[in-house]
Design an enzyme around this catalytic site. Sequence first.
Site, mmCIF file in Angstrom:
data_model
loop_
_atom_site.group_PDB
_atom_site.id
_atom_site.type_symbol
_atom_site.label_atom_id
_atom_site.label_comp_id
_atom_site.label_asym_id
_atom_site.label_seq_id
_atom_site.Cartn_x
_atom_site.Cartn_y
_atom_site.Cartn_z
ATOM 1 N N ASP A 1 -1.742 -25.583 47.925
ATOM 2 C CA ASP A 1 -2.320 -24.244 47.792
ATOM 3 C C ASP A 1 -1.716 -23.536 46.581
ATOM 4 O OD1 ASP A 1 -3.653 -24.725 50.153
ATOM 5 O OD2 ASP A 1 -2.190 -23.653 51.389
HETATM 6 N N1 URA Z 1 -0.314 -27.274 54.036
HETATM 7 C C1 URA Z 1 -0.675 -26.026 53.671
HETATM 8 O O1 URA Z 1 -0.991 -25.186 54.510
HETATM 9 N N2 URA Z 1 -0.675 -25.733 52.355
HETATM 10 C C2 URA Z 1 -0.315 -26.605 51.388
HETATM 11 O O2 URA Z 1 -0.313 -26.268 50.199
HETATM 12 C C3 URA Z 1 0.064 -27.897 51.788
HETATM 13 C C4 URA Z 1 0.064 -28.210 53.123
#
Ligand code: URA
Length: 233
Positions: free
Chosen positions: A101
Site C-alpha cells: 500500500d
Molecule cells: N497488507 C496490507 O494491509 N497492506 C500492505 O501493504 C501489505 C499487506
Amino acid sequence: MRLDQRIATSSELSRKDARRAVISGRVSVNGTRCKSASTHVRERDQVVLDDRLLMLPGDLYLMMNKPAGVISATTDSSQPTALDLLPADLARHVHIAGRLDKDTTGLLLLTSDGQWSHQVTSPRRDCAKTYRVTLAEPLPDEACVMLEHGVQLHGEDKPTQPAQVLVHSETTIELTIREGRYHQVKRMLAAVGNHVEALHRLSIGAITLDDTLAPGQYRALTADEISAIREPG
Ligand code: URA
C-alpha cells in the site's frame, strides 16, 4: 570479481579501457570513487561509470526499502511510484513483485523476470511475508490466537490461513502470512477489533530487507537471494 572485469562485463569498454576509466577517476563503487582496478567487487555492489549505473547482463533483481507515500504501480502520472526512485534506464526493465500500500514501508522486490515474480506472488507457492505491525490498541492474547488460527475478513468467503504472531510490545507485533489478499494485514487486524497505525514489510520468503538501505534506496539481489525464491518450499 575485479572491478575492471565487472566494468568490461557490464559495459561496452574493453578490460584495458575499463582499467583506464578506473585510474582516471570515472568510476565509483557504492557511491565512493575508486581508482584501483583490482578492487574486488561483489555482485550486489553498485558500480557507476560517469553517472551510469552498470548492470550485469541477464535479468534484473532488486530489493528496495520502499518509503511511505509512493505507490507500487508501474506508472502513474498523478502520484509518485516506486519505479520513479530508480534511474530511468533501470526502471524501464523491471516490474514490482508483490505490491505494498502507499503508506506501507519496507521490502519491495523488483525484477525483469516474469517467472520469478510469479514465484513470489503465486498463491500456490505460499511464500511467507513478514510484517512489523504498529497497532492503535494493545493486542489481547485472544486476538493473537484468532490471528494465528485464521480470521474471517469482511466480504470474503473463507477465513485467512494460519499466521504466525510474534509480540514485541503491547502495540507492536511481527505478523507472518502466506497469502496476499487485498489489504490483508490491515483487514486482519480490523477483524480482531484493532487498527494498523504503521506497516513495514521485513521479509519475503528467505529475503530479508537489508537494514543498510535507507528509505528509497535499493540494491541488486545476491545470487543466493534470487535462488532462495526459485527453490520450492
Ligand atoms: N497488507 C496490507 O494491509 N497492506 C500492505 O501493504 C501489505 C499487506
